[in-house]
Design an enzyme around this catalytic site. Structure first.
Site, mmCIF file in Angstrom:
data_model
loop_
_atom_site.group_PDB
_atom_site.id
_atom_site.type_symbol
_atom_site.label_atom_id
_atom_site.label_comp_id
_atom_site.label_asym_id
_atom_site.label_seq_id
_atom_site.Cartn_x
_atom_site.Cartn_y
_atom_site.Cartn_z
ATOM 1 N N LYS A 197 5.911 5.008 8.613
ATOM 2 C CA LYS A 197 7.021 4.218 9.161
ATOM 3 C C LYS A 197 8.045 3.956 8.060
ATOM 4 O O LYS A 197 7.795 3.167 7.152
ATOM 5 C CB LYS A 197 6.544 2.881 9.739
ATOM 6 C CG LYS A 197 7.669 2.283 10.599
ATOM 7 C CD LYS A 197 7.615 0.789 10.760
ATOM 8 C CE LYS A 197 8.168 0.019 9.611
ATOM 9 N NZ LYS A 197 9.628 0.165 9.395
ATOM 10 N N GLY A 250 6.554 -2.956 -0.355
ATOM 11 C CA GLY A 250 7.581 -3.873 0.122
ATOM 12 C C GLY A 250 7.383 -5.233 -0.515
ATOM 13 O O GLY A 250 6.791 -5.354 -1.597
ATOM 14 N N SER A 251 7.843 -6.251 0.186
ATOM 15 C CA SER A 251 7.801 -7.592 -0.387
ATOM 16 C C SER A 251 6.378 -8.159 -0.386
ATOM 17 O O SER A 251 5.553 -7.783 0.449
ATOM 18 C CB SER A 251 8.712 -8.507 0.427
ATOM 19 O OG SER A 251 8.267 -8.548 1.764
ATOM 20 N N GLU A 272 1.904 -2.156 -2.840
ATOM 21 C CA GLU A 272 2.771 -2.138 -4.024
ATOM 22 C C GLU A 272 3.890 -3.116 -3.705
ATOM 23 O O GLU A 272 4.725 -2.859 -2.836
ATOM 24 C CB GLU A 272 3.279 -0.708 -4.254
ATOM 25 C CG GLU A 272 3.737 -0.476 -5.672
ATOM 26 C CD GLU A 272 5.229 -0.594 -5.800
ATOM 27 O OE1 GLU A 272 5.693 -1.715 -6.110
ATOM 28 O OE2 GLU A 272 5.929 0.402 -5.588
ATOM 29 N N CYS A 306 11.439 -2.811 -7.588
ATOM 30 C CA CYS A 306 10.423 -3.863 -7.689
ATOM 31 C C CYS A 306 10.068 -4.128 -9.146
ATOM 32 O O CYS A 306 9.576 -5.198 -9.484
ATOM 33 C CB CYS A 306 9.201 -3.505 -6.855
ATOM 34 S SG CYS A 306 8.755 -1.789 -7.011
ATOM 35 N N GLU A 403 11.905 -13.174 -6.927
ATOM 36 C CA GLU A 403 12.479 -11.831 -6.982
ATOM 37 C C GLU A 403 13.819 -11.818 -6.251
ATOM 38 O O GLU A 403 13.867 -12.091 -5.050
ATOM 39 C CB GLU A 403 11.513 -10.843 -6.331
ATOM 40 C CG GLU A 403 11.963 -9.417 -6.466
ATOM 41 C CD GLU A 403 10.961 -8.421 -5.907
ATOM 42 O OE1 GLU A 403 10.359 -8.697 -4.859
ATOM 43 O OE2 GLU A 403 10.802 -7.355 -6.533
HETATM 44 P P1 ADP Z 1 12.487 -6.186 2.281
HETATM 45 O O1 ADP Z 1 12.324 -7.664 2.454
HETATM 46 O O2 ADP Z 1 12.825 -5.819 0.910
HETATM 47 O O3 ADP Z 1 13.321 -5.514 3.322
HETATM 48 P P2 ADP Z 1 10.012 -5.738 3.557
HETATM 49 O O4 ADP Z 1 8.745 -6.037 2.867
HETATM 50 O O5 ADP Z 1 10.494 -6.662 4.614
HETATM 51 O O6 ADP Z 1 11.066 -5.559 2.429
HETATM 52 O O7 ADP Z 1 9.977 -4.288 4.203
HETATM 53 C C1 ADP Z 1 9.298 -3.188 3.684
HETATM 54 C C2 ADP Z 1 8.729 -2.387 4.843
HETATM 55 O O8 ADP Z 1 7.825 -3.218 5.560
HETATM 56 C C3 ADP Z 1 9.742 -1.915 5.865
HETATM 57 O O9 ADP Z 1 9.362 -0.630 6.344
HETATM 58 C C4 ADP Z 1 9.621 -2.942 6.978
HETATM 59 O O10 ADP Z 1 9.996 -2.452 8.246
HETATM 60 C C5 ADP Z 1 8.140 -3.218 6.932
HETATM 61 N N1 ADP Z 1 7.735 -4.524 7.507
HETATM 62 C C6 ADP Z 1 8.437 -5.677 7.543
HETATM 63 N N2 ADP Z 1 7.745 -6.644 8.173
HETATM 64 C C7 ADP Z 1 6.556 -6.091 8.544
HETATM 65 C C8 ADP Z 1 5.397 -6.566 9.218
HETATM 66 N N3 ADP Z 1 5.309 -7.821 9.640
HETATM 67 N N4 ADP Z 1 4.365 -5.710 9.403
HETATM 68 C C9 ADP Z 1 4.424 -4.447 8.968
HETATM 69 N N5 ADP Z 1 5.488 -3.930 8.331
HETATM 70 C C10 ADP Z 1 6.548 -4.736 8.115
#
Ligand code: ADP
Length: 499
Positions: A197, A250-251, A272, A306, A403
């Site tokens: 995804k 991601g975050s 990560e 990151c 961050e």
């Molecule tokens: P940022 O805040 O920097 O946009 P995110 O951690 O929100 O980073 O996003 C990183 C990835 O995680 C993206 O592909 C986003 O669609 C996905 N994502 C965000 N929220 C969720 C969730 N609740 N469950 C699974 N994937 C998620």
């Protein structure tokens, strides 16, 4: 300096002119709901393309396809050598389409085209080549066992490293193609199958990657690509009961949600996550190198890394010089659309990121921080932020602890090197750190004391497919790249035969 707008390749213009579908079981299909979502050009804020919006039902179909490809084949019946060659071929194909990938990355993410051409795409190619080599080298051990309760008996015992199975991979928007490569490379080398995804902000380069499927029959269902939002498609993937492992970048906040979602079937998890990396400059440095390195530690990719060196600690005697030097570098950075040939730094990826970074700046100022340079949005169209150096900060300020994920560095003087390590480690994160000094003993001593997954000495942001990357503390679980990444995609089976 003269600037010119780079003309897009016809293939790229054509690619974004049509709504893009999702890839399930080797077929490009609409979403089950028929919905699409927009992806925006961050240089203008305008809609760039429309993309099929995946949700639970699409994830379910994709997981079924990946399960069949894993259990039935033909993928799972390929030899390791055949798998390796397919991965190598994929690298060749990406390289042949380098310009298209780079342009899509610039359009969707905003980064300067010269950066996408020189870094994002070649690093992705290199990662696949590196992982192609591993396909034939994933080995177990033979183990001499003693078994005290069966005296005199003899056994042949060995371990096998087997693919973990169907893997859900959720990636971010800061290096869209490269993050896909970091995830897909080890999954494919080990023989797993994947539902990927991409981030909703930047799905396009992953979808182009899906177009490069070669030897189609062998790879149908092996890599399924389902674009969509995190809370819907991402959450469904993380929670899916037939996914064996989820790999997320991601975050930290979302990493914790992934972990909860994964608990349902106790799928394996690798994460990560975020960082607030200290970059430490000692008084004995080669000033020019340390200044240039510290500026690029934070400003590379607009600070949307990151591992960005976002906390700059400088020994007191050279603090003013380093701040002046890094600020001068920041001032010279040409901020503009990624498709302009003269641009060094593009826009942030989204309105949300723009708001977030500006809110952090406001928060810093309200607590007494001062901007030596930058400190605000640039212009009123697109999501541009001026490269910013903040001083007058204190350890507990949000801008020092959290961050920001933008081109903002806090510069902090230190007097006593013995207190420095505690200060540098005073964060919930532990992704990366930088050390600048001519004293090699000090460099290695401090490197051993920093709680971070990567320490760069007299350099920063040096990545290689062979070098593991990942975090201590709340920066994550597991490692990407290098042979360590393979462990996250394999199960160890112990086999014991009585002789
Ligand atoms: P940022 O805040 O920097 O946009 P995110 O951690 O929100 O980073 O996003 C990183 C990835 O995680 C993206 O592909 C986003 O669609 C996905 N994502 C965000 N929220 C969720 C969730 N609740 N469950 C699974 N994937 C998620």
């Amino acid at each position: 300096m003269a600037t010119a707008t780079i003309q897009l390749e016809d293939k790229v213009t054509d690619f974004i002119s049509k709504p893009r579908k999702m890839l399930i079981n080797g077929q490009w299909v609409e979403s089950a709901s028929g919905k699409t979502f927009p992806t925006y050009n961050p240089a203008t804020g305008e809609v760039l393309a429309r993309v099929a919006e995946g949700d639970r039902e699409d994830i379910d179909r994709a997981v079924k396809a990946a399960r069949t490809a894993f259990e039935v084949g033909p993928w799972s019946r390929l030899t390791a050598s055949e798998r390796g060659r397919l991965i190598w071929k994929l690298a060749d194909l990406i390289e042949q389409h380098l310009e298209e990938f780079a342009e899509l990355e610039t359009l969707d993410n905003g980064k300067p085209l010269k950066v996408a051409r020189a870094a994002d795409v070649p690093l992705a190619v290199d990662l696949f080549r590196y992982m192609a080599g591993w396909a034939t080298k994933i080995e177990g051990n033979t183990i001499p066992i003693s078994v005290p309760y069966t005296p005199g008996a003899k056994y042949l015992a060995y371990t096998l490293r087997e693919p973990v199975g169907v893997v859900g991979q959720i990636i971010p928007w800061n290096f869209p193609l490269l993050m896909a490569a970091w995830k897909l490379g080890p999954a494919l080398a080990t023989g797993c199958t994947v539902v990927l995804k991409p981030a909703e902000q930047t799905p396009l380069s992953c979808l182009l990657l899906g177009e490069l499927r070669h030897v189609k029959k062998k790879t149908d269902g092996v890599v399924n690509i389902v674009p969509g939002y995190g809370e819907t498609a991402g959450a469904a993937l993380a929670a899916h009961p037939d996914v064996d492992k989820v790999a997320f970048t991601g975050s930290t906040e979302v990493g914790k949600l992934i972990l909860q979602a994964a608990a349902g079937n106790l799928k394996k998890v690798s994460l990560e996550l975020g960082g607030k990396s200290p970059n430490v400059v000692f008084g004995d440095v080669d000033l020019d190198k340390a200044i240039a390195g510290s500026a690029s530690a934070i400003f590379f990719n607009h600070g949307q890394c990151c591992c960005a060196g976002s906390r700059l600690y400088v020994e007191k005697e050279i603090f003013d010089k380093v701040v002046e030097g890094v600020s001068a570098k920041a001032e010279k950075i040409r901020v503009g659309p990624g498709l302009e040939s003269s641009t060094d730094m593009g826009p942030l990826v989204s309105q949300e990121q723009l708001t977030r970074v500006c809110n952090y700046l406001e928060s810093g100022f309200s607590e007494g921080a001062k901007a030596v340079v930058g400190g605000s949005r640039q212009g009123d169209k697109g999501y541009f932020v001026k490269p910013t150096v903040l001083v007058n900060t204190s350890e507990k300020m949000k801008v020092v602890q959290e961050e920001i994920f933008g081109p903002v560095v806090t510069a902090i003087p230190f007097k006593d090197p013995s207190e420095l390590v505690a200060q540098a480690n005073d964060t919930v994160y532990g992704l990366a750190a930088g050390i600048w000094t001519r004293d090699i003993q000090k460099a290695h001593r401090i490197a051993s004391q920093l709680r971070a997954g990567t320490v760069w000495i007299n350099c920063y942001n040096i990545f290689d497919a062979a070098l593991p990357f990942g975090g201590y503390k709340q920066s994550g679980w597991g490692r990407e790249m290098g042979h360590d990444a393979l462990e996250m995609y394999t199960e160890v089976k112990a086999v014991c035969a009585a002789l």
